[in-house]
Design a protein around this motif. Structure first.
Motif, PDB file in Angstrom:
ATOM      1  N   VAL A 105      63.858  66.446 -11.731  1.00 46.03           N
ATOM      2  CA  VAL A 105      63.631  65.004 -11.815  1.00 46.03           C
ATOM      3  C   VAL A 105      64.575  64.260 -10.881  1.00 46.03           C
ATOM      4  CG1 VAL A 105      63.790  63.017 -13.338  1.00 46.03           C
ATOM      5  CG2 VAL A 105      62.711  65.063 -14.129  1.00 46.03           C
ATOM      6  N   MET A 106      65.841  64.684 -10.849  1.00 38.28           N
ATOM      7  CA  MET A 106      66.797  64.002  -9.972  1.00 38.28           C
ATOM      8  C   MET A 106      66.455  64.221  -8.502  1.00 38.28           C
ATOM      9  SD  MET A 106      68.366  62.228 -11.774  1.00 38.28           S
ATOM     10  CE  MET A 106      69.198  61.436 -10.445  1.00 38.28           C
ATOM     11  N   VAL A 115      63.732  61.757  -7.629  1.00 38.97           N
ATOM     12  CA  VAL A 115      64.225  60.383  -7.483  1.00 38.97           C
ATOM     13  C   VAL A 115      64.956  60.227  -6.152  1.00 38.97           C
ATOM     14  CG1 VAL A 115      65.848  58.707  -8.413  1.00 38.97           C
ATOM     15  CG2 VAL A 115      64.355  59.930  -9.930  1.00 38.97           C
ATOM     16  N   ILE A 116      65.781  61.214  -5.789  1.00 39.35           N
ATOM     17  CA  ILE A 116      66.570  61.103  -4.561  1.00 39.35           C
ATOM     18  C   ILE A 116      65.660  61.131  -3.331  1.00 39.35           C
ATOM     19  CG2 ILE A 116      68.197  62.388  -3.140  1.00 39.35           C
ATOM     20  CD1 ILE A 116      69.744  62.947  -5.593  1.00 39.35           C
ATOM     21  N   GLY A 166      62.555  60.161  -3.278  1.00 44.65           N
ATOM     22  CA  GLY A 166      61.863  58.877  -3.261  1.00 44.65           C
ATOM     23  C   GLY A 166      62.712  57.779  -2.657  1.00 44.65           C
ATOM     24  N   ILE A 167      64.021  57.777  -2.960  1.00 48.51           N
ATOM     25  CA  ILE A 167      64.912  56.780  -2.358  1.00 48.51           C
ATOM     26  C   ILE A 167      65.050  57.048  -0.861  1.00 48.51           C
ATOM     27  CG2 ILE A 167      67.267  55.912  -2.352  1.00 48.51           C
ATOM     28  CD1 ILE A 167      65.831  54.983  -4.708  1.00 48.51           C
ATOM     29  N   ILE A 189      58.988  58.460  -7.389  1.00 51.02           N
ATOM     30  CA  ILE A 189      59.775  58.140  -8.586  1.00 51.02           C
ATOM     31  C   ILE A 189      58.861  57.989  -9.793  1.00 51.02           C
ATOM     32  CG2 ILE A 189      61.542  56.608  -9.473  1.00 51.02           C
ATOM     33  CD1 ILE A 189      62.315  55.951  -6.738  1.00 51.02           C
ATOM     34  N   ASP A 190      57.639  57.472  -9.588  1.00 55.90           N
ATOM     35  CA  ASP A 190      56.686  57.413 -10.699  1.00 55.90           C
ATOM     36  C   ASP A 190      56.360  58.809 -11.207  1.00 55.90           C
ATOM     37  OD1 ASP A 190      56.605  54.729 -10.620  1.00 55.90           O
ATOM     38  OD2 ASP A 190      54.828  54.589  -9.368  1.00 55.90           O
ATOM     39  N   ILE A 211      59.158  60.070 -13.385  1.00 53.37           N
ATOM     40  CA  ILE A 211      59.160  59.575 -14.771  1.00 53.37           C
ATOM     41  C   ILE A 211      58.170  60.379 -15.617  1.00 53.37           C
ATOM     42  CG2 ILE A 211      58.700  57.583 -16.214  1.00 53.37           C
ATOM     43  CD1 ILE A 211      59.415  55.852 -13.824  1.00 53.37           C
ATOM     44  N   SER A 267      73.210  62.996 -13.587  1.00 53.43           N
ATOM     45  CA  SER A 267      72.097  62.090 -13.329  1.00 53.43           C
ATOM     46  C   SER A 267      72.556  60.641 -13.369  1.00 53.43           C
ATOM     47  CB  SER A 267      71.001  62.302 -14.362  1.00 53.43           C
ATOM     48  OG  SER A 267      70.647  63.644 -14.416  1.00 53.43           O
ATOM     49  N   LEU A 273      74.374  59.843 -10.111  1.00 51.68           N
ATOM     50  CA  LEU A 273      73.480  59.712  -8.956  1.00 51.68           C
ATOM     51  C   LEU A 273      72.685  58.407  -9.016  1.00 51.68           C
ATOM     52  CD1 LEU A 273      72.200  63.343  -8.614  1.00 51.68           C
ATOM     53  CD2 LEU A 273      73.532  62.094  -6.987  1.00 51.68           C
ATOM     54  N   VAL A 329      72.424  55.166  -6.429  1.00 51.78           N
ATOM     55  CA  VAL A 329      71.190  54.512  -5.989  1.00 51.78           C
ATOM     56  C   VAL A 329      71.267  53.006  -6.206  1.00 51.78           C
ATOM     57  CG1 VAL A 329      68.749  54.282  -6.536  1.00 51.78           C
ATOM     58  CG2 VAL A 329      69.733  56.512  -6.320  1.00 51.78           C
ATOM     59  N   GLN A 338      63.195  47.894  -1.759  1.00 53.00           N
ATOM     60  CA  GLN A 338      64.271  48.679  -2.352  1.00 53.00           C
ATOM     61  C   GLN A 338      64.502  48.315  -3.815  1.00 53.00           C
ATOM     62  OE1 GLN A 338      65.900  50.757  -0.152  1.00 53.00           O
ATOM     63  NE2 GLN A 338      67.260  51.685  -1.644  1.00 53.00           N
ATOM     64  N   LEU A 353      62.161  50.252  -5.962  1.00 52.50           N
ATOM     65  CA  LEU A 353      62.627  51.639  -6.045  1.00 52.50           C
ATOM     66  C   LEU A 353      63.729  51.782  -7.076  1.00 52.50           C
ATOM     67  CD1 LEU A 353      62.874  52.671  -2.307  1.00 52.50           C
ATOM     68  CD2 LEU A 353      61.308  53.566  -3.962  1.00 52.50           C
ATOM     69  N   HIS A 377      62.477  51.460 -10.723  1.00 52.79           N
ATOM     70  CA  HIS A 377      61.811  52.664 -11.224  1.00 52.79           C
ATOM     71  C   HIS A 377      62.805  53.799 -11.442  1.00 52.79           C
ATOM     72  CE1 HIS A 377      57.370  51.754 -10.514  1.00 52.79           C
ATOM     73  NE2 HIS A 377      58.015  50.622 -10.457  1.00 52.79           N
ATOM     74  N   ALA A 378      63.839  53.879 -10.578  1.00 48.66           N
ATOM     75  CA  ALA A 378      64.863  54.911 -10.780  1.00 48.66           C
ATOM     76  C   ALA A 378      65.595  54.684 -12.087  1.00 48.66           C
ATOM     77  CB  ALA A 378      65.838  54.907  -9.614  1.00 48.66           C
ATOM     78  N   ALA A 438      63.529  55.956 -14.874  1.00 52.49           N
ATOM     79  CA  ALA A 438      63.620  57.419 -14.933  1.00 52.49           C
ATOM     80  C   ALA A 438      64.905  57.846 -15.627  1.00 52.49           C
ATOM     81  CB  ALA A 438      63.557  58.007 -13.524  1.00 52.49           C
ATOM     82  N   ALA A 462      64.432  57.545 -19.317  1.00 50.57           N
ATOM     83  CA  ALA A 462      63.629  58.655 -19.829  1.00 50.57           C
ATOM     84  C   ALA A 462      64.484  59.909 -19.986  1.00 50.57           C
ATOM     85  CB  ALA A 462      62.458  58.925 -18.883  1.00 50.57           C
ATOM     86  N   ILE A 463      65.354  60.185 -18.998  1.00 48.02           N
ATOM     87  CA  ILE A 463      66.225  61.369 -19.098  1.00 48.02           C
ATOM     88  C   ILE A 463      67.178  61.225 -20.270  1.00 48.02           C
ATOM     89  CG2 ILE A 463      68.133  62.553 -17.953  1.00 48.02           C
ATOM     90  CD1 ILE A 463      66.737  62.201 -15.386  1.00 48.02           C
TER      91      ILE A 463
END
Lengths: 83, 120, 171
Positions: A41-42, A45-46, A48-49, A57-58, A61, B46, B49, B53, B70, B73, B76-77, B80, B83-84
């Motif tokens: 997952v990480m 995300v990275i 996607g950035i 990123i969607d 999730i 996580s 990180l 971001v 940005q 982005l 949404h991060a 996430a 969720a984690i």
């Protein structure tokens, strides 16, 4: 600066995969799998950035939530021995 | 420039904690202690990180204004990350309970209250 | 009432995920219509599961306390826990065991929050919950010697002042 971090986390996934193959019991393998899920997952995300793509990123999730459901089902499986 | 250095520090911290989680999977003797390493360290890595971001996004947001892509982005991060944070300890709890019920005992344990409870 | 609250929360989550898709105050009109339809379906399906016996979690004071708790003592305990686990990974000295602690919390939500909190805080991992009286079985990675002598284990040294916070948030 984001892509080297993603490559490093990919190396971490490979090292955790060794535990999934070695693990003497079934719960050991599941612990390795759970760790791999969080790291993947990480990585999503990275990436996607780094490439400025919202869709990655969607997907991250949705992957986090679905891997949680997978973990619960495997835990129920090794608890009872069947579904 | 200073913001870039702070971002590098947070990324290095996140990668370090993830690496420690993976090494802990190999160094600890049994499944419960491996679960400690695999759950706590990946969650904290996580968080670090995602903080990196968010710092980077805020610096871009200050320069370019609110409607840059940005900010979407980073939003949404952050979702996430939530969720984690919700799913990771719950999954660890499910694995630990299932492992104990399927008969895996902790190695080198000096006390086991749950086992006494089952035998009594 | 349950149907309305569940649908509204589902609609808010949908709006949060589709931010900046169009012109009608950040959202496009098709996204809003699709969001309303799916929120109504979600509310009809899950209205009895999402909300329990009463509506006490709708109080905004509890949400404010939850955010303060997550940013303050919880984050600090999480950082300490990780440094401790990293030290244990490097040195390899462990002293594990499973302990029973009684928490004194009643409802399901607060026991869930406490179990998740002590999973992420120094050296402990919740293994099993006793259904009838809310006792927790905790796997501790590095047990202190003086803790073993008292037989009703005090939960102060395992979870600190987390039960007080959680009683204020979800009690």
């Amino acid at each position: 600066m984001w892509v080297p971090a993603a490559i490093f986390l990919g190396v971490c996934v490979i090292v955790a995969l060794v535990r999934v193959f070695l693990g003497p019991t079934t719960p050991d393998r599941i612990v390795g799998l759970d760790t791999i899920n969080t790291i993947v997952v990480m990585i999503m995300v990275i990436l996607g950035i780094a490439f400025k793509e919202v869709i990655l990123i969607d997907v991250a999730i949705v992957y986090a939530l679905l891997s949680f459901v997978t973990t619960l089902f495997i835990a129920k499986y090794i608890e009872k021995g069947k579904f | 420039m200073a913001i870039d250095i702070i971002t590098y520090v947070f990324i290095a911290g996140g990668c370090f904690f993830n690496l420690m989680a993976v090494i802990g999977l190999h160094r600890f003797p049994d499944f419960y202690t491996r679960l400690h390493a695999g759950t706590k360290c990946t969650t904290f890595g996580s968080i670090l990180l995602i903080i990196a971001v968010l710092i980077q996004s805020i610096s871009i947001w200050v320069v370019e204004g609110g409607s840059s892509p940005q900010s979407i982005l980073s939003l949404h991060a952050f979702i996430a990350l939530i969720a984690i944070l919700v799913t990771n300890p719950t999954g660890a709890h499910a694995i630990a309970r299932a492992g104990h019920r399927s008969g895996v005992k902790p190695v080198k344990a000096i006390v086991d209250d749950l086992e006494k409870e089952d035998n009594a | 009432m349950r149907f309305i609250v569940t649908s509204f929360i589902a609609f808010l989550a949908y709006l949060l995920l589709t931010t900046a898709s169009g012109k009608v105050a950040l959202w496009s009109s098709t996204e809003i219509i699709i969001g309303i339809v799916f929120a109504l379906i979600t509310g009809a399906l899950f209205r009895n599961r999402f909300i329990g016996k009463n509506f006490r979690m709708l109080n905004p004071k509890r949400w404010f306390l939850l955010i303060v708790y997550l940013c303050g003592p919880f984050l600090w305990a999480l950082a300490k826990a990780n440094i401790e686990v990293v030290c244990l990974v490097i040195t390899g000295k462990i002293n594990p065991g499973i302990l029973k602690i009684s928490t004194g919390l009643e409802n399901d939500l607060s026991i869930t929050m406490l179990a998740n909190s002590i999973t992420l805080t120094p050296g402990t991992l919740s293994v099993e919950v006793s259904e009838e009286n809310g006792d927790l079985y905790v796997h501790w990675i590095n047990i202190k010697e003086e803790f073993l002598e008292k037989m009703p284990r005090d939960c102060k040294s395992v979870c600190g002042n987390f039960p007080d916070w959680i009683r204020r948030i979800a009690g």
